[in-house]
Structures are given as C-alpha cells and as structure tokens.
Scaffold this motif. Structure first.
Motif, PDB file in Angstrom:
ATOM      1  N   THR A 112      45.879   0.152  -5.217  1.00 23.38           N
ATOM      2  CA  THR A 112      46.762   0.908  -6.108  1.00 23.38           C
ATOM      3  C   THR A 112      48.108   0.199  -6.261  1.00 23.38           C
ATOM      4  O   THR A 112      48.796  -0.032  -5.261  1.00 23.38           O
ATOM      5  CB  THR A 112      47.003   2.329  -5.556  1.00 23.38           C
ATOM      6  OG1 THR A 112      45.747   2.993  -5.410  1.00 23.38           O
ATOM      7  CG2 THR A 112      47.913   3.120  -6.481  1.00 23.38           C
ATOM      8  N   PRO A 165      52.357   1.891  -5.012  1.00 23.03           N
ATOM      9  CA  PRO A 165      52.016   3.164  -4.359  1.00 23.03           C
ATOM     10  C   PRO A 165      53.251   3.857  -3.802  1.00 23.03           C
ATOM     11  O   PRO A 165      54.242   3.218  -3.450  1.00 23.03           O
ATOM     12  CB  PRO A 165      51.090   2.734  -3.219  1.00 23.03           C
ATOM     13  CG  PRO A 165      51.588   1.359  -2.869  1.00 23.03           C
ATOM     14  CD  PRO A 165      51.978   0.738  -4.183  1.00 23.03           C
ATOM     15  N   GLN A 207      51.088   8.879  -1.498  1.00 25.24           N
ATOM     16  CA  GLN A 207      49.778   8.374  -1.900  1.00 25.24           C
ATOM     17  C   GLN A 207      49.099   7.621  -0.755  1.00 25.24           C
ATOM     18  O   GLN A 207      47.923   7.806  -0.492  1.00 25.24           O
ATOM     19  CB  GLN A 207      49.925   7.448  -3.115  1.00 25.24           C
ATOM     20  CG  GLN A 207      50.228   8.161  -4.412  1.00 25.24           C
ATOM     21  CD  GLN A 207      50.455   7.187  -5.553  1.00 25.24           C
ATOM     22  OE1 GLN A 207      51.122   6.172  -5.402  1.00 25.24           O
ATOM     23  NE2 GLN A 207      49.890   7.498  -6.705  1.00 25.24           N
ATOM     24  N   GLY A 211      48.095   9.978   2.025  1.00 22.30           N
ATOM     25  CA  GLY A 211      46.907  10.750   1.693  1.00 22.30           C
ATOM     26  C   GLY A 211      45.625   9.948   1.748  1.00 22.30           C
ATOM     27  O   GLY A 211      44.531  10.505   1.630  1.00 22.30           O
ATOM     28  N   GLY A 212      45.737   8.632   1.919  1.00 21.29           N
ATOM     29  CA  GLY A 212      44.557   7.790   2.022  1.00 21.29           C
ATOM     30  C   GLY A 212      43.868   7.521   0.703  1.00 21.29           C
ATOM     31  O   GLY A 212      42.676   7.206   0.667  1.00 21.29           O
ATOM     32  N   PHE A 213      44.631   7.587  -0.408  1.00 22.28           N
ATOM     33  CA  PHE A 213      44.026   7.437  -1.729  1.00 22.28           C
ATOM     34  C   PHE A 213      44.137   6.026  -2.300  1.00 22.28           C
ATOM     35  O   PHE A 213      43.646   5.764  -3.392  1.00 22.28           O
ATOM     36  CB  PHE A 213      44.691   8.408  -2.719  1.00 22.28           C
ATOM     37  CG  PHE A 213      44.748   9.819  -2.242  1.00 22.28           C
ATOM     38  CD1 PHE A 213      43.598  10.494  -1.887  1.00 22.28           C
ATOM     39  CD2 PHE A 213      45.965  10.480  -2.116  1.00 22.28           C
ATOM     40  CE1 PHE A 213      43.653  11.805  -1.433  1.00 22.28           C
ATOM     41  CE2 PHE A 213      46.032  11.783  -1.660  1.00 22.28           C
ATOM     42  CZ  PHE A 213      44.872  12.447  -1.319  1.00 22.28           C
ATOM     43  N   THR A 214      44.795   5.115  -1.599  1.00 21.41           N
ATOM     44  CA  THR A 214      45.149   3.831  -2.201  1.00 21.41           C
ATOM     45  C   THR A 214      44.449   2.636  -1.569  1.00 21.41           C
ATOM     46  O   THR A 214      44.461   1.543  -2.147  1.00 21.41           O
ATOM     47  CB  THR A 214      46.666   3.585  -2.059  1.00 21.41           C
ATOM     48  OG1 THR A 214      46.989   3.437  -0.660  1.00 21.41           O
ATOM     49  CG2 THR A 214      47.465   4.744  -2.641  1.00 21.41           C
ATOM     50  N   GLN A 231      44.821   4.452   6.868  1.00 17.25           N
ATOM     51  CA  GLN A 231      46.056   3.783   6.454  1.00 17.25           C
ATOM     52  C   GLN A 231      46.904   3.312   7.630  1.00 17.25           C
ATOM     53  O   GLN A 231      47.914   2.645   7.436  1.00 17.25           O
ATOM     54  CB  GLN A 231      46.901   4.701   5.552  1.00 17.25           C
ATOM     55  CG  GLN A 231      47.474   5.923   6.237  1.00 17.25           C
ATOM     56  CD  GLN A 231      46.524   7.098   6.278  1.00 17.25           C
ATOM     57  OE1 GLN A 231      45.315   6.927   6.197  1.00 17.25           O
ATOM     58  NE2 GLN A 231      47.064   8.303   6.387  1.00 17.25           N
TER      59      GLN A 231
END
Length: 277
Positions: free
Chosen positions: A131, A134, A138, A141-144, A187
């Motif tokens: 991502t 970032p 983000q 939240g572990g989304f990247t 992360q």
C-alpha cells in the motif's frame, strides 16, 4: 500563545481532510469547526474538544496529527519535537549508507540505534508491503502488508553494517514470527531488509551464527528480505522516546525484562549442552 479563530479553523480543516484521521475524530473536529464558524467562543469550544479527546489522549490512542493538535490546545508545545524529514537523507554516498530493520513497534527501535556513535539519522516508518503512503492505522490494522520499521543512516567510517546487525539481534526475539513482545500481529514480525548483496551476505551470516549458537530452543524465524520503498511514519511517531519518555520507559522495561529472561535461559541451555560434550 492564544491562536485566532482563523488559525484554529485552518488546523481543523487540515485535520478533517487528513486521510489518517479516524471517522470519530473527524466528526468531533467537524462539530468544532461548525461551532466556530457559527461564532461560538474559540476557547470555550476548544475546551469541549479537549474534554472529548482526553480519554483517548491519556491512552495515547489518538492518531498522530490529532495527537499533536491535542498537545497544542492543552498548552504543550510540539514544535521542538517536530522531526525534520528533510534532514533524513544521505549527503555523502562515499561514507554513508542505509540500514532497515523491522523489530516490533518502532517506538522502541529508535533510541538503541540513534544513541550510538556514527548514526546520523533514524526514521520510523512502514515498509515491505503493497500500500503506498500508508497511515499508522492502516498498518496497525494489518491491511497493507507493511511492517513497522526503522531506516537508519549511518557513517561507515564510524560504525559498520555488521555492528548494526549485531545490535539488532540484541533488541528482538528472533523466534517470534507473530509479533514482538506485547505487540502482536503480522505488522510487528522481525525482518532485516537488505539493500544489496553485501548487506544480504552479512545478514545471512549473522543469522546463521545465531542459529548455530544453540541459544534458542525454538527456530529462528527472523526474515531477510530485499528493501523496498520506505514510507515515513507521521511526525507524532518519530523519536517517540523523547516525546513520551515515561510511557516509552515502561515499554522498554518490559522488553528488557523479557530479553534478559530469554538470555538467561539461553545461557543455561548452552552450558548444559557444553557439559554434555
């Protein structure tokens, strides 16, 4: 120093459009902005905003720029603590180099490197993921795909990359691939990011030395990956050990106790093995 209505409104606008601001924070900031635009007294409105943000601020759970704004409205200066991102760059490629390490929360990865002779700059940030640009939330939240990491600029005449890697092993639990210490999640896993073949060779040899030491019962899971784009973290998270030393000290003490316990277990294990030979 008391700020004018226009100055406060400008800061509120910037925070509202900031992509790192959480929805709930944005709603509080928007309500404050609307009230100020309607002519409500600035100080009275900021006092209400401070009261709403206080519970999260006390737990250091506001997003970075909102946290800095909170310090301003409570009378605490944050200007001296602002990180000069422009100075985090190599000026002499003959004698300076980069090193990048992921070792759990970057709050506790800065001071051990920054206070060593030969270190020119340490930057907290995010890397290894997919991502672009970032935000802290983000990554949290572990989304990247990113991990929290530090990028270190060092003077090769005063300290070597090998010395930095050796220090790195002293700061982490190399057997924990699901986080570090109290920080759990993908992360926070430990990774050495290498910039070239020379760094890779040093990192691989150092990792093998840790494996061969027999100090750890569990497998060494620290990864070694090619360095990719390093995205700087928000100002609030730079040099955190200076900004919130009391909280940093508590976190540091917890890590040191765990590492000492792990070290002592390793010493016992190595002596036991030596006694059997």
């Amino acid at each position: 120093m008391e700020r004018t209505r226009e100055e406060v409104l400008r800061e509120l606008y910037n925070l509202i459009i900031n992509k790192g601001t959480r929805d709930w924070e944005r709603s509080v900031l928007t309500s404050t902005k609307d009230a100020l635009e309607a002519g409500v007294n600035v100080n009275a409105q900021l006092a209400k905003l401070e009261e709403k943000f206080r519970p999260l601020a006390l737990r250091d759970n506001l997003t970075g720029d909102v946290a800095d704004f909170y310090l301003k409205i409570t009378g605490e200066s944050v200007e001296e603590a602002r990180f000069d991102f422009s100075k985090h760059s190599i000026e002499d490629f003959n004698y300076q180099d980069y090193a990048i390490f992921g070792g759990g929360c970057f709050w506790c990865m800065v001071e051990p490197f920054e206070t060593k002779s030969g270190i020119d700059s340490v930057l907290s940030g995010y890397t290894g993921g997919h991502t672009p640009h970032p935000s802290y939330d983000q990554v949290l939240g572990g989304f990247t795909g990113h991990v929290e990491a530090v990028e270190i600029i060092f003077d090769t005449r005063m300290i070597s990359y090998k010395e930095l890697v050796d220090l790195y092993w002293q700061l982490i639990d190399p057997t924990d691939g699901l986080g570090q210490f109290q920080d759990r999640g993908y992360q926070y896993r430990p990774i050495i990011f290498v910039r070239n073949e020379q760094q890779r060779q040093i990192a691989e040899e150092s990792k093998q030395k840790v494996i061969d030491s027999g100090r750890y019962k569990q497998p060494i899971v620290t990864e070694i990956q090619p360095a990719s784009t390093f995205w700087p973290a928000e100002n609030h998270y730079q040099q955190f050990y200076k900004k919130d030393y009391k909280r940093y000290k508590r976190i540091k003490r917890y890590r040191q106790r765990f590492l000492l316990y792990q070290y002592l277990k390793g010493e016992i294990r190595m002596r036991w093995k030596k006694g059997k030979t």
